[in-house]
Design a protein around this motif. Sequence first.
Motif, PDB file in Angstrom:
ATOM      1  N   ARG A 188       0.496  -1.126  -0.358  1.00 32.72           N
ATOM      2  CA  ARG A 188      -0.017   0.298   0.113  1.00 32.72           C
ATOM      3  C   ARG A 188       0.914   1.445  -0.266  1.00 32.72           C
ATOM      4  O   ARG A 188       2.012   1.111   0.442  1.00 32.72           O
ATOM      5  N   TYR A 229      -4.409   0.383  -2.319  1.00 33.63           N
ATOM      6  CA  TYR A 229      -3.844  -0.580  -2.304  1.00 33.63           C
ATOM      7  C   TYR A 229      -4.371  -0.584  -4.100  1.00 33.63           C
ATOM      8  O   TYR A 229      -5.040  -1.444  -4.237  1.00 33.63           O
ATOM      9  N   GLN A 275     -14.309   3.422   2.667  1.00 30.81           N
ATOM     10  CA  GLN A 275     -14.025   1.903   1.477  1.00 30.81           C
ATOM     11  C   GLN A 275     -15.939   2.024   0.208  1.00 30.81           C
ATOM     12  O   GLN A 275     -16.750   2.056   0.708  1.00 30.81           O
ATOM     13  N   GLY A 318     -11.944  -6.012   0.686  1.00 32.34           N
ATOM     14  CA  GLY A 318     -10.633  -5.991   1.314  1.00 32.34           C
ATOM     15  C   GLY A 318     -10.511  -5.957   3.045  1.00 32.34           C
ATOM     16  O   GLY A 318      -9.631  -6.047   2.783  1.00 32.34           O
ATOM     17  N   LEU A 319     -11.388  -5.634   3.353  1.00 32.58           N
ATOM     18  CA  LEU A 319     -11.227  -4.949   4.918  1.00 32.58           C
ATOM     19  C   LEU A 319     -11.390  -6.454   5.714  1.00 32.58           C
ATOM     20  O   LEU A 319     -12.664  -7.193   5.038  1.00 32.58           O
ATOM     21  N   ALA A 329      -6.246  -5.811   6.062  1.00 26.38           N
ATOM     22  CA  ALA A 329      -6.610  -6.027   4.503  1.00 26.38           C
ATOM     23  C   ALA A 329      -5.942  -6.715   3.877  1.00 26.38           C
ATOM     24  O   ALA A 329      -4.675  -7.177   3.926  1.00 26.38           O
ATOM     25  N   ARG A 332      -7.640  -0.609  -5.118  1.00 26.58           N
ATOM     26  CA  ARG A 332      -8.734   0.175  -3.930  1.00 26.58           C
ATOM     27  C   ARG A 332      -7.885   1.016  -3.337  1.00 26.58           C
ATOM     28  O   ARG A 332      -6.572   0.640  -2.485  1.00 26.58           O
ATOM     29  N   SER A 370      -9.065   3.075   0.059  1.00 26.74           N
ATOM     30  CA  SER A 370      -9.943   3.466   1.468  1.00 26.74           C
ATOM     31  C   SER A 370      -9.368   4.827   2.533  1.00 26.74           C
ATOM     32  O   SER A 370      -8.721   4.776   2.841  1.00 26.74           O
TER      33      SER A 370
END
Length: 342
Positions: free
Chosen positions: A126, A200, A226, A230-231, A272, A280, A282
Amino acid sequence: MDQELVSSWPNVQFVPDSYVRPPEERPGKLVLSSCKTNIPVVDLEGHDETQIILHIMKATKDFGFFQAINHGVPKVLMDEAMAVFKEFHAMTEKDKTSEGSKDPSRNCSFYRSSKNYQTEDVHVWRDVLTHPCHDPLEEHMKFWPAKPTRYRDVVGKYVVELRKLGEKILELLCEGLGLGASYFSSTGLSGNPVLLVNHYPPCPDPSLTLGLIRHMDPSLITILLQVENGLQVFKDGEWIAVEPLPHAFVLNVGLVLQIISNGKLKGAEHRAVTNSTLARTSAAFFIYPCNDIVIEPEKALTNACNPPLFRSMRFKEFQSNFLSRYANSEAVLQFLSTGHKH
Ligand code: OGA
Ligand code: NI
């Protein structure tokens, strides 16, 4: 290539060794059954505040997490903020680095993997932009990115709304704990909100690496925006995927609230995972205490039968000790503990 941002690697075909997590930490094949994709959803609108408080208290006790709907933050503003966060991360590496490095004290900063990049054994997949969001905004907004050109305007409006939402949730939790509604705002405990915009990039093999390792947040509460999956939240020995609901926020209890509530509310570990096709983004809004505030179990919640489970310390001492133990929640809790058990 290891020296650059993950997002700058063109068409990366494999996960470099320095990003391959040890086998026990890897997300594996990422198959989660559909019954493991739910955390409670709390509707914050409606007239019966007692019911809302009960619902929030139950969700935070059971999961440490919930998704909030009808939370009062305008949907258009949520969309605009997410669009501008994505625009920031889509800029060139040179622009992101210069726009994210205006603050000599580095409270506003842009970095890859984690703040421990130089010392960590394995990196995460990330890039991060972070900056403070406390009042007066004008004082530190000059260090926020000036590109995209609408960043300061949109994100300035967004954080004002998120601070309001944060206060509202904290007031409800206070009432649930039996403390006065303005307990946090009047004590400076919620005076230091910080935004962290995680990005990410797509990863050629999500089973080998992580976007963010298993951790608990060092905040009172965290409010996450978000859009993509992914979480994941750890509960009863399993990982639960948190499916994004349109225009909902994911709320979670952090360690500071766990300390103040003397363990009545508990944070949950989460992480994540990455995705092989989609990038992604967030945005995590952490509500922290001001640095010199002492954090300790609230006296009204402790007594001879419920002795304080956590030691008392200034927030900055808590934070530096937390950071050096980030990857190991057990070590964090051990450091914080008075030795008393429930
Ligand atoms: C965090 C966090 C989760 C996510 O920034 O602490 O847990 O989905 N983020 O990005
Ligand atoms: Ni987190």
